[in-house]
Design a protein around this motif. Structure first.
Motif, PDB file in Angstrom:
ATOM      1  N   GLY A  93       0.817  -1.199   0.000  1.00  0.00           N
ATOM      2  CA  GLY A  93       0.000   0.000   0.000  1.00  0.00           C
ATOM      3  C   GLY A  93       0.857   1.257   0.000  1.00  0.00           C
ATOM      4  O   GLY A  93       2.038   1.215   0.368  1.00  0.00           O
ATOM      5  N   ILE A  94       0.262   2.371  -0.430  1.00  0.00           N
ATOM      6  CA  ILE A  94       0.953   3.663  -0.483  1.00  0.00           C
ATOM      7  C   ILE A  94       0.412   4.545   0.651  1.00  0.00           C
ATOM      8  O   ILE A  94      -0.749   4.928   0.665  1.00  0.00           O
ATOM      9  CB  ILE A  94       0.721   4.361  -1.839  1.00  0.00           C
ATOM     10  N   GLY A  95       1.281   4.875   1.596  1.00  0.00           N
ATOM     11  CA  GLY A  95       0.873   5.707   2.716  1.00  0.00           C
ATOM     12  C   GLY A  95       1.271   5.091   4.048  1.00  0.00           C
ATOM     13  O   GLY A  95       1.929   4.054   4.084  1.00  0.00           O
ATOM     14  N   GLU A  96       0.995   5.786   5.189  1.00  0.00           N
ATOM     15  CA  GLU A  96      -0.170   6.613   5.127  1.00  0.00           C
ATOM     16  C   GLU A  96       0.186   8.049   4.764  1.00  0.00           C
ATOM     17  O   GLU A  96       1.211   8.555   5.166  1.00  0.00           O
ATOM     18  CB  GLU A  96      -0.945   6.583   6.443  1.00  0.00           C
ATOM     19  N   THR A  97      -0.707   8.637   4.025  1.00  0.00           N
ATOM     20  CA  THR A  97      -0.601  10.021   3.606  1.00  0.00           C
ATOM     21  C   THR A  97      -1.923  10.696   3.948  1.00  0.00           C
ATOM     22  O   THR A  97      -2.771  10.087   4.587  1.00  0.00           O
ATOM     23  CB  THR A  97      -0.284  10.106   2.101  1.00  0.00           C
ATOM     24  N   THR A 125       1.242   2.454  -9.428  1.00  0.00           N
ATOM     25  CA  THR A 125       1.581   1.109  -8.935  1.00  0.00           C
ATOM     26  C   THR A 125       0.374   0.190  -8.867  1.00  0.00           C
ATOM     27  O   THR A 125       0.522  -1.040  -8.820  1.00  0.00           O
ATOM     28  CB  THR A 125       2.198   1.184  -7.531  1.00  0.00           C
ATOM     29  N   GLY A 126      -0.818   0.773  -8.821  1.00  0.00           N
ATOM     30  CA  GLY A 126      -2.016  -0.037  -8.629  1.00  0.00           C
ATOM     31  C   GLY A 126      -2.237  -0.453  -7.189  1.00  0.00           C
ATOM     32  O   GLY A 126      -3.156  -1.219  -6.899  1.00  0.00           O
ATOM     33  N   LEU A 127      -1.418   0.067  -6.268  1.00  0.00           N
ATOM     34  CA  LEU A 127      -1.574  -0.256  -4.850  1.00  0.00           C
ATOM     35  C   LEU A 127      -2.549   0.732  -4.205  1.00  0.00           C
ATOM     36  O   LEU A 127      -2.634   1.890  -4.616  1.00  0.00           O
ATOM     37  CB  LEU A 127      -0.224  -0.192  -4.130  1.00  0.00           C
ATOM     38  N   PRO A 128      -3.280   0.296  -3.185  1.00  0.00           N
ATOM     39  CA  PRO A 128      -4.246   1.196  -2.552  1.00  0.00           C
ATOM     40  C   PRO A 128      -3.571   2.310  -1.776  1.00  0.00           C
ATOM     41  O   PRO A 128      -2.537   2.114  -1.131  1.00  0.00           O
ATOM     42  CB  PRO A 128      -5.035   0.271  -1.619  1.00  0.00           C
ATOM     43  N   ALA A 251     -12.369 -10.679   3.347  1.00  0.00           N
ATOM     44  CA  ALA A 251     -12.611 -10.683   1.899  1.00  0.00           C
ATOM     45  C   ALA A 251     -12.481  -9.275   1.327  1.00  0.00           C
ATOM     46  O   ALA A 251     -11.941  -9.083   0.230  1.00  0.00           O
ATOM     47  CB  ALA A 251     -13.989 -11.261   1.598  1.00  0.00           C
ATOM     48  N   ASN A 252     -12.969  -8.284   2.075  1.00  0.00           N
ATOM     49  CA  ASN A 252     -12.829  -6.901   1.632  1.00  0.00           C
ATOM     50  C   ASN A 252     -11.361  -6.498   1.542  1.00  0.00           C
ATOM     51  O   ASN A 252     -10.937  -5.821   0.600  1.00  0.00           O
ATOM     52  CB  ASN A 252     -13.559  -5.956   2.596  1.00  0.00           C
ATOM     53  N   PHE A 253     -10.588  -6.910   2.540  1.00  0.00           N
ATOM     54  CA  PHE A 253      -9.152  -6.637   2.531  1.00  0.00           C
ATOM     55  C   PHE A 253      -8.506  -7.240   1.281  1.00  0.00           C
ATOM     56  O   PHE A 253      -7.718  -6.586   0.594  1.00  0.00           O
ATOM     57  CB  PHE A 253      -8.501  -7.202   3.793  1.00  0.00           C
ATOM     58  N   ASP A 254      -8.841  -8.482   0.972  1.00  0.00           N
ATOM     59  CA  ASP A 254      -8.257  -9.146  -0.191  1.00  0.00           C
ATOM     60  C   ASP A 254      -8.630  -8.427  -1.486  1.00  0.00           C
ATOM     61  O   ASP A 254      -7.832  -8.364  -2.427  1.00  0.00           O
ATOM     62  CB  ASP A 254      -8.731 -10.594  -0.272  1.00  0.00           C
ATOM     63  N   ARG A 255      -9.836  -7.893  -1.538  1.00  0.00           N
ATOM     64  CA  ARG A 255     -10.291  -7.204  -2.746  1.00  0.00           C
ATOM     65  C   ARG A 255      -9.532  -5.894  -2.942  1.00  0.00           C
ATOM     66  O   ARG A 255      -9.250  -5.502  -4.081  1.00  0.00           O
ATOM     67  CB  ARG A 255     -11.786  -6.935  -2.664  1.00  0.00           C
ATOM     68  N   PHE A 257      -6.469  -4.956  -1.098  1.00  0.00           N
ATOM     69  CA  PHE A 257      -5.025  -5.206  -1.039  1.00  0.00           C
ATOM     70  C   PHE A 257      -4.709  -6.469  -1.844  1.00  0.00           C
ATOM     71  O   PHE A 257      -4.359  -7.506  -1.295  1.00  0.00           O
ATOM     72  CB  PHE A 257      -4.571  -5.334   0.420  1.00  0.00           C
ATOM     73  N   THR A 258      -4.834  -6.349  -3.144  1.00  0.00           N
ATOM     74  CA  THR A 258      -4.713  -7.525  -4.011  1.00  0.00           C
ATOM     75  C   THR A 258      -3.315  -8.144  -3.967  1.00  0.00           C
ATOM     76  O   THR A 258      -3.167  -9.351  -4.133  1.00  0.00           O
ATOM     77  CB  THR A 258      -5.065  -7.152  -5.454  1.00  0.00           C
ATOM     78  N   LYS A 259      -2.313  -7.326  -3.750  1.00  0.00           N
ATOM     79  CA  LYS A 259      -0.944  -7.850  -3.695  1.00  0.00           C
ATOM     80  C   LYS A 259      -0.750  -8.736  -2.467  1.00  0.00           C
ATOM     81  O   LYS A 259      -0.106  -9.786  -2.536  1.00  0.00           O
ATOM     82  CB  LYS A 259       0.048  -6.693  -3.694  1.00  0.00           C
TER      83      LYS A 259
END
Length: 278
Positions: A93-97, A125-128, A251-255, A257-259
């Motif tokens: 993930g990117i952050g926290e910002t 990056t496609g990261l959250p 499941a929400n986390f997996d959706r 934070f796909t990496k």
């Protein structure tokens, strides 16, 4: 009886309060059913230390960025630097910002510049994106919306305790709201109502440990295992069984934070991958 599997989507394992007893912290988290956690780097100069924790412990992933309260004191991050760090297999993930006008309003302009850099890094990056928002709802909603129109990205409003208006703005963009120990405080009824009105598939849980411990530990050191206490309150707010809510938020986390969802423990993260960031 086995505890339902949970994810602590935001903690700070490198902070001294947790590092002094990290084996115990991780052991108690596992006993509470916490199967994964994301430890957050808040200053890029500490990224190697945060990364090392993730490399050493299979359940731990990490994210990296410059916290808004440090934006004026730290070197300005670059999109390219964040992209390099994001090459690590456990950097998810990117952050926290974000924006914090409660404690550091004097650096608002620098915070906004830093936020936009992090958004671009998330986009590339496609990261959250992992957002901290305090006393800056109007600017936060405006910037997140402007940037999303310029190019889509994913995002979680970490430790969400802002207004219903900012919550709706985030949800309208397809973002997620993360429930911390604040939502479990007795006087947080209005906040629980905001969560209960949100789509179930956009809710995460976290500790933000070592801060914001939920009852009965309020005022004491928080740790990842206590996410189970917040999840219990979350289940009640949504009228769900605890195991059902745990499965939902995992499941929400997996959706989002796909990496992290795709990662497998091959041993490649223990010293053989290229080192990036500093």
């Amino acid at each position: 009886m086995t505890s339902p599997a949970l994810v602590d989507s935001h903690c700070h394992l490198d902070f001294p309060e947790l590092m002094e007893d990290l084996p115990g912290v991780l052991s108690r988290a596992a006993a509470a059913g916490v199967t994964r956690m994301v430890t957050i780097c808040t200053k890029l100069r500490t990224e190697p230390a945060v990364r090392a924790i993730a490399e050493a412990h299979a359940p731990v992933f990490y994210a990296a960025g410059t916290h808004p309260m440090s934006a004026a004191e730290e070197p300005m991050a670059s999109v390219e630097e964040l992209e390099r760090i994001a090459l690590h297999p456990k950097m998810v993930g990117i952050g926290e910002t974000g924006l914090d006008y409660h404690y550091t309003a004097e650096s608002a302009a620098v915070q906004r510049e830093s936020l936009r850099i992090h958004i671009e890094a998330a986009r590339r990056t496609g990261l959250p994106l992992i957002i901290h928002a305090r006393a800056a709802d109007e600017d936060m909603a405006r910037i997140l919306t402007e940037e999303h129109r310029a190019g889509a990205y994913t995002c979680v409003m970490h430790c969400f305790s802002s207004s219903a208006e900012l919550g709706r703005a985030a949800l309208d963009l397809g973002f997620y709201l993360s429930m911390s120990g604040i939502a479990a405080f007795p006087r947080s009824g209005a906040l629980r109502e905001i969560f209960a009105a949100a789509p179930r598939e956009r809710i995460l849980v976290e500790t933000d440990s070592p801060y914001l411990a939920p009852p009965p530990h309020r005022g004491k050191r928080n740790e990842p295992g206590f996410v189970a206490l917040t999840a219990k309150v979350g289940a009640e707010a949504f009228g769900m069984e605890e195991a059902e809510f745990a499965a939902l938020t995992s499941a929400n986390f997996d959706r989002l934070f796909t990496k992290a969802a795709a990662w497998t423990d091959t041993g490649a993260d223990t010293g053989t991958t290229p080192r990036t960031g500093a």
